[in-house]
Design a protein around this motif. Sequence first.
Motif, mmCIF file in Angstrom:
data_model
loop_
_atom_site.group_PDB
_atom_site.id
_atom_site.type_symbol
_atom_site.label_atom_id
_atom_site.label_comp_id
_atom_site.label_asym_id
_atom_site.label_seq_id
_atom_site.Cartn_x
_atom_site.Cartn_y
_atom_site.Cartn_z
ATOM 1 N N CYS A 189 -2.059 22.788 96.258
ATOM 2 C CA CYS A 189 -2.863 22.859 97.481
ATOM 3 C C CYS A 189 -2.301 23.886 98.457
ATOM 4 O O CYS A 189 -3.061 24.603 99.123
ATOM 5 C CB CYS A 189 -2.957 21.482 98.137
ATOM 6 S SG CYS A 189 -1.372 20.747 98.621
ATOM 7 N N ILE A 190 -0.986 23.970 98.546
ATOM 8 C CA ILE A 190 -0.356 24.942 99.434
ATOM 9 C C ILE A 190 -0.604 26.355 98.926
ATOM 10 O O ILE A 190 -0.937 27.269 99.686
ATOM 11 C CB ILE A 190 1.150 24.664 99.554
ATOM 12 C CG1 ILE A 190 1.374 23.289 100.206
ATOM 13 C CG2 ILE A 190 1.856 25.760 100.350
ATOM 14 C CD1 ILE A 190 2.829 22.856 100.245
ATOM 15 N N ASP A 191 -0.468 26.535 97.625
ATOM 16 C CA ASP A 191 -0.575 27.865 97.029
ATOM 17 C C ASP A 191 -2.005 28.419 97.074
ATOM 18 O O ASP A 191 -2.199 29.630 97.185
ATOM 19 C CB ASP A 191 -0.096 27.830 95.576
ATOM 20 C CG ASP A 191 1.360 27.416 95.454
ATOM 21 O OD1 ASP A 191 2.104 27.593 96.430
ATOM 22 O OD2 ASP A 191 1.746 26.902 94.383
ATOM 23 N N ILE A 192 -3.003 27.540 96.984
ATOM 24 C CA ILE A 192 -4.391 28.005 96.891
ATOM 25 C C ILE A 192 -5.000 28.332 98.247
ATOM 26 O O ILE A 192 -5.985 29.094 98.321
ATOM 27 C CB ILE A 192 -5.266 26.939 96.184
ATOM 28 C CG1 ILE A 192 -6.586 27.532 95.663
ATOM 29 C CG2 ILE A 192 -5.585 25.780 97.108
ATOM 30 C CD1 ILE A 192 -6.454 28.459 94.502
ATOM 31 N N ILE A 194 -1.693 25.736 105.283
ATOM 32 C CA ILE A 194 -0.750 24.642 105.023
ATOM 33 C C ILE A 194 0.645 25.257 105.074
ATOM 34 O O ILE A 194 1.138 25.831 104.100
ATOM 35 C CB ILE A 194 -1.022 23.973 103.662
ATOM 36 C CG1 ILE A 194 -2.490 23.547 103.563
ATOM 37 C CG2 ILE A 194 -0.110 22.762 103.471
ATOM 38 C CD1 ILE A 194 -2.907 23.033 102.202
ATOM 39 N N VAL A 195 1.255 25.171 106.234
ATOM 40 C CA VAL A 195 2.495 25.906 106.491
ATOM 41 C C VAL A 195 3.723 25.187 105.946
ATOM 42 O O VAL A 195 4.805 25.781 105.847
ATOM 43 C CB VAL A 195 2.661 26.188 107.993
ATOM 44 C CG1 VAL A 195 1.548 27.123 108.471
ATOM 45 C CG2 VAL A 195 2.643 24.895 108.816
ATOM 46 N N ASP A 241 -10.935 24.135 98.892
ATOM 47 C CA ASP A 241 -10.006 24.697 97.910
ATOM 48 C C ASP A 241 -8.805 23.794 97.616
ATOM 49 O O ASP A 241 -8.426 23.589 96.461
ATOM 50 C CB ASP A 241 -9.506 26.067 98.379
ATOM 51 C CG ASP A 241 -10.578 27.143 98.308
ATOM 52 O OD1 ASP A 241 -11.745 26.819 98.598
ATOM 53 O OD2 ASP A 241 -10.258 28.284 97.969
ATOM 54 N N CYS A 242 -8.185 23.260 98.666
ATOM 55 C CA CYS A 242 -6.978 22.457 98.447
ATOM 56 C C CYS A 242 -7.288 21.181 97.684
ATOM 57 O O CYS A 242 -6.416 20.626 97.004
ATOM 58 C CB CYS A 242 -6.280 22.150 99.768
ATOM 59 S SG CYS A 242 -7.252 21.163 100.936
ATOM 60 N N PRO A 299 -8.640 28.284 89.127
ATOM 61 C CA PRO A 299 -7.302 28.235 88.567
ATOM 62 C C PRO A 299 -7.183 27.155 87.506
ATOM 63 O O PRO A 299 -7.981 26.224 87.465
ATOM 64 C CB PRO A 299 -6.428 27.903 89.779
ATOM 65 C CG PRO A 299 -7.327 27.129 90.651
ATOM 66 C CD PRO A 299 -8.703 27.702 90.449
ATOM 67 N N VAL A 300 -6.204 27.295 86.692
ATOM 68 C CA VAL A 300 -5.905 26.271 85.687
ATOM 69 C C VAL A 300 -4.899 25.313 86.281
ATOM 70 O O VAL A 300 -3.848 25.720 86.781
ATOM 71 C CB VAL A 300 -5.337 26.898 84.406
ATOM 72 C CG1 VAL A 300 -4.955 25.828 83.409
ATOM 73 C CG2 VAL A 300 -6.339 27.866 83.802
ATOM 74 N N VAL A 301 -5.236 24.012 86.312
ATOM 75 C CA VAL A 301 -4.319 23.016 86.862
ATOM 76 C C VAL A 301 -4.077 21.939 85.830
ATOM 77 O O VAL A 301 -4.805 21.796 84.877
ATOM 78 C CB VAL A 301 -4.901 22.382 88.152
ATOM 79 C CG1 VAL A 301 -5.049 23.441 89.220
ATOM 80 C CG2 VAL A 301 -6.216 21.699 87.914
#
Length: 384
Positions: A215-218, A224-225, A264-265, A382-384
């Motif tokens: 979630c942070i990366d996307i 999302i700090v 997204d997250c 993305p692949v998760v």
Amino acid sequence: MSPAPATPQTHAASTAAAVPDYAALRAEIAGWARKLGFAALGVAGIDLPEDAAHLADWLAQGQHGDMDYMPRHAALRGNPAALQPGTLRVISVRMDYWPAQAADAWQVLGDGERAYIARYALGRDYHGLMRKRLQKLAERIAARIGPFGYRAFADSAPVLEKALARNAGLGWIGKHTLLLSRDAGSYFFLGELFTDLPLPLDAEPAAHCGSCTHCIDICPTRAIVAPRRLDARRCIAYLTIEHKGAIPEELRPLLGNRVFGCDDCQLVCPWNRYARVSTLPDFAPRHGLDAALLCELFAWDETTWSARTEGMALRRAGYAGWLRNLAVALGNAPASAETRAALGARAQHENALVREHVAWALAAQQRKAARGTGQGSSRDAPVV
């Protein structure tokens, strides 16, 4: 408490001669809740010292943006008994919203000519629906035990609903700051009944995010700090809904085609593999908004917009905000004569906010056209 006034004493004290079996009552309440369309129910206490401190720090950092109502009522958020005197417990409920009929979210996000609207906002605004069902739940309780003190909330007052839902056993707060359930993901609404009934408490579950940072990366704008720390000033949901001014220029390209909210997250969260599809027709997409073309939406006049967003959360952005958001998405869209024509038709709009964003979008379109590319803003799943 309202709407069913109680004496200054708690219900337990005022009916000492015939104290209900609260454990049995809690089980009955859960059954009534399911019949009303709530997917889960839990009971929390009212002590929130750590969450109140977290809120105070977030506000001190200015990460609430221009949501002035947040600091104005901060003291009430961390103190349910101050918000509603007599409160002993909070009944927290979950209502799933993911619409089964909606177009694939990643496909829409990947098509720069279409508008992406957060999936919670495609159908009926949940606030009134949930409050009415919470009211019915309270009336069913009163029919069983007699008058008691309560008040229903559905994002309608200063309530730390995620913290209370966590304490009620409905899930844990994920790194994206949303509530997560092991068997239901995060695509759900929360509501509460503040009550003077001393119901047995549910246990707070353990957190299960582990080392995952999807979630942070996307997050397109890096809002999302830190884990469980969101800077609203960079959040697309805030920028396209709550924020009423100009969207910062440096963030506009990052919005892509997201015109109302952002998922997204949640879309990348592994726990949403277990998300439940809503069984309520209220949350089905209206007017083809799950995959509508940007140019078509931008052509809506205010009368059309008012008619087609009636009873929907989309109203929260306002018509000028709606056009502002669409203008940014059109600036990010693949270069085309149709897009430039749509923008040009609004270039002299009466609202200065709209004109500013249209001018930016036209310039962005012209730069892409000059480069001879039709490249828009999109993202592969993305692949998760």
